[in-house]
Design a protein around this motif. Structure first.
Motif, short mmCIF file in Angstrom:
data_model
loop_
_atom_site.label_atom_id
_atom_site.label_comp_id
_atom_site.label_asym_id
_atom_site.label_seq_id
_atom_site.Cartn_x
_atom_site.Cartn_y
_atom_site.Cartn_z
N ASN A 89 47.40 89.41 91.50
CA ASN A 89 46.69 88.91 92.99
C ASN A 89 46.62 87.61 92.86
O ASN A 89 46.37 86.29 93.99
CB ASN A 89 45.32 89.61 93.09
N SER A 90 46.65 86.37 91.54
CA SER A 90 46.75 85.43 91.93
C SER A 90 47.76 84.28 91.45
O SER A 90 47.58 83.13 90.87
CB SER A 90 45.94 84.72 91.02
N GLN A 91 49.18 84.88 91.41
CA GLN A 91 50.79 84.47 90.94
C GLN A 91 50.09 82.56 92.34
O GLN A 91 50.66 81.91 91.62
CB GLN A 91 51.89 85.54 91.82
N HIS A 92 49.73 83.03 93.28
CA HIS A 92 49.64 81.99 94.04
C HIS A 92 48.50 80.92 93.58
O HIS A 92 49.62 79.42 93.41
CB HIS A 92 49.34 82.09 95.26
N LEU A 93 48.19 80.52 92.57
CA LEU A 93 47.28 79.40 91.66
C LEU A 93 47.71 79.79 90.86
O LEU A 93 48.15 78.06 90.71
CB LEU A 93 45.98 80.42 91.04
N PHE A 94 48.99 79.66 90.11
CA PHE A 94 49.61 79.93 89.09
C PHE A 94 50.98 78.71 89.43
O PHE A 94 51.59 77.94 88.48
CB PHE A 94 50.42 80.51 87.99
N SER A 95 50.63 78.92 90.50
CA SER A 95 52.42 78.82 91.69
C SER A 95 52.23 77.21 91.65
O SER A 95 53.48 76.17 91.72
CB SER A 95 53.03 79.61 91.97
N ARG A 96 50.86 76.77 91.69
CA ARG A 96 50.62 75.60 91.95
C ARG A 96 50.13 73.94 91.87
O ARG A 96 50.69 73.72 91.78
CB ARG A 96 49.76 75.78 93.95
N ILE A 97 49.47 74.89 90.70
CA ILE A 97 48.88 74.32 89.63
C ILE A 97 48.71 75.04 88.36
O ILE A 97 48.89 76.40 88.27
CB ILE A 97 47.37 73.57 89.91
N ARG A 98 48.53 73.98 87.24
CA ARG A 98 48.87 74.54 85.72
C ARG A 98 47.37 74.12 85.59
O ARG A 98 46.23 73.79 85.95
CB ARG A 98 49.52 73.95 84.97
N MET A 99 46.35 75.52 85.09
CA MET A 99 45.24 76.44 85.05
C MET A 99 45.34 76.69 83.43
O MET A 99 46.23 77.75 83.62
CB MET A 99 44.48 76.55 85.98
N ASP A 100 44.26 77.50 82.63
CA ASP A 100 43.74 77.75 82.33
C ASP A 100 43.81 79.81 82.84
O ASP A 100 43.27 79.43 83.50
CB ASP A 100 42.54 77.73 81.16
N TYR A 101 44.60 80.39 82.17
CA TYR A 101 44.44 81.88 82.73
C TYR A 101 43.01 82.58 82.11
O TYR A 101 42.58 82.65 83.39
CB TYR A 101 45.33 82.62 81.80
N SER A 102 42.44 82.04 81.73
CA SER A 102 40.79 82.70 81.14
C SER A 102 39.77 82.22 82.46
O SER A 102 39.00 82.32 82.52
CB SER A 102 40.59 81.67 79.49
N ILE A 103 40.31 81.30 82.89
CA ILE A 103 39.82 80.45 83.89
C ILE A 103 39.16 81.35 85.11
O ILE A 103 39.04 82.29 86.08
CB ILE A 103 40.41 79.29 84.68
N LEU A 104 40.54 82.55 84.86
CA LEU A 104 40.10 83.43 86.17
C LEU A 104 39.47 84.73 85.95
O LEU A 104 38.65 85.48 86.70
CB LEU A 104 41.79 84.31 86.35
N ALA A 105 39.08 84.93 84.29
CA ALA A 105 38.36 86.08 84.40
C ALA A 105 36.76 85.55 83.91
O ALA A 105 36.07 86.71 84.45
CB ALA A 105 38.88 86.30 82.82
N TYR A 106 36.51 84.38 83.33
CA TYR A 106 35.30 83.97 83.53
C TYR A 106 35.22 83.58 85.75
O TYR A 106 33.80 84.64 85.29
CB TYR A 106 35.17 82.00 83.51
N ALA A 107 35.98 83.37 85.83
CA ALA A 107 35.11 83.99 87.64
C ALA A 107 35.31 85.37 87.93
O ALA A 107 33.85 85.35 88.66
CB ALA A 107 36.59 83.47 88.54
#
Length: 244
Positions: A89-107
């Protein structure tokens, strides 16, 4: 490990993501996330009425037991269920910006902890009605309990999130397992009702019960069992090892 550390430092980002997700889910509602609290209150009222007669329990003992167990189960099961679609469900975030994958887990972890504290209002009401003066210093054990649940929720989110991206059937399997686990874990029924081999299977060696116990016991004015922390320690070590 670098992803985990960098992601943890970005608490401003995963805190904002968690808040935005809560806001998105309850957009155009009047009372927002408290709908979840109201649903839980109705479930406790209905199951409490049935359970007191079914298990031959006094309301002042059974209702707090049920309410505290359901609160923790709702938090844990939601964390596990949402983990399956974490990256899908978060593919749109990774396609727009570069971020750590763990951020989604912490969220995900932070979002569900906030939901737990929302639902805590229902439990406080239950205590006021049925057992005033229940709380004592044992209530402080709730904080290490929440800490170990938060720690485990991160590896669960990363492991299941990754697995479900590759194998979509895993999500259906996890949903089925959780549905069965709700009935074989002492959430609705008191654990002392089981003896012998069935107690070992569904209580003593049930990791879900251990995670529930470290939160429910303090809410009931008791200290968690050491066996619960031993089980959680083993699950935490194996879970993080598998995730790495």
């Amino acid at each position: 490990s670098e992803d985990l550390l960098h992601g943890l430092r970005r608490y401003d980002l995963w805190g904002r993501i968690a808040f935005m997700e809560i806001k998105r889910r309850y957009r155009r509602t009047v009372i927002g996330p408290f709908w979840s609290t109201i649903s839980l209150a109705i479930l406790i009222a209905v199951m409490g009425t049935v359970g007191t007669g079914l298990w031959k329990q006094h309301p002042s003992e059974y209702i707090p037991f049920l309410a505290s167990g359901m609160m923790v189960w709702l938090m844990i099961s939601t964390m596990i269920t949402e983990s399956c679609s974490l990256f899908i469900n978060s593919q749109h975030l990774f396609s727009r910006i570069r971020m750590d994958y763990s951020i989604l887990a912490y969220a995900l972890m932070w979002r569900n902890l906030l939901g737990f504290f929302h639902n805590l209002a229902i439990y406080l009401l239950v205590v006021v009605i049925f057992v005033p003066g229940l709380f004592n210093l044992s209530i402080l054990w709730i904080f290490p309990g929440l800490l170990v649940i938060a720690l485990n929720s991160v590896w669960v989110a990363l492991l299941l999130g990754t697995a479900c991206v590759r194998f979509r059937d895993v999500q259906q399997l996890i949903t089925t397992i959780l549905q069965i686990s709700l009935f074989i874990t002492p959430v609705f029924w008191p654990p002392q009702l089981l003896t012998g081999t069935t107690r070992y299977l569904f209580v003593d060696f049930n990791p879900l019960y251990s995670f529930i116990d470290v939160i429910r016991a303090p809410l009931l004015g008791k200290s968690p069992m050491l066996s619960s922390y031993a089980m959680i320690l083993a699950v935490t070590a194996l879970g993080w090892l598998a995730t790495f």
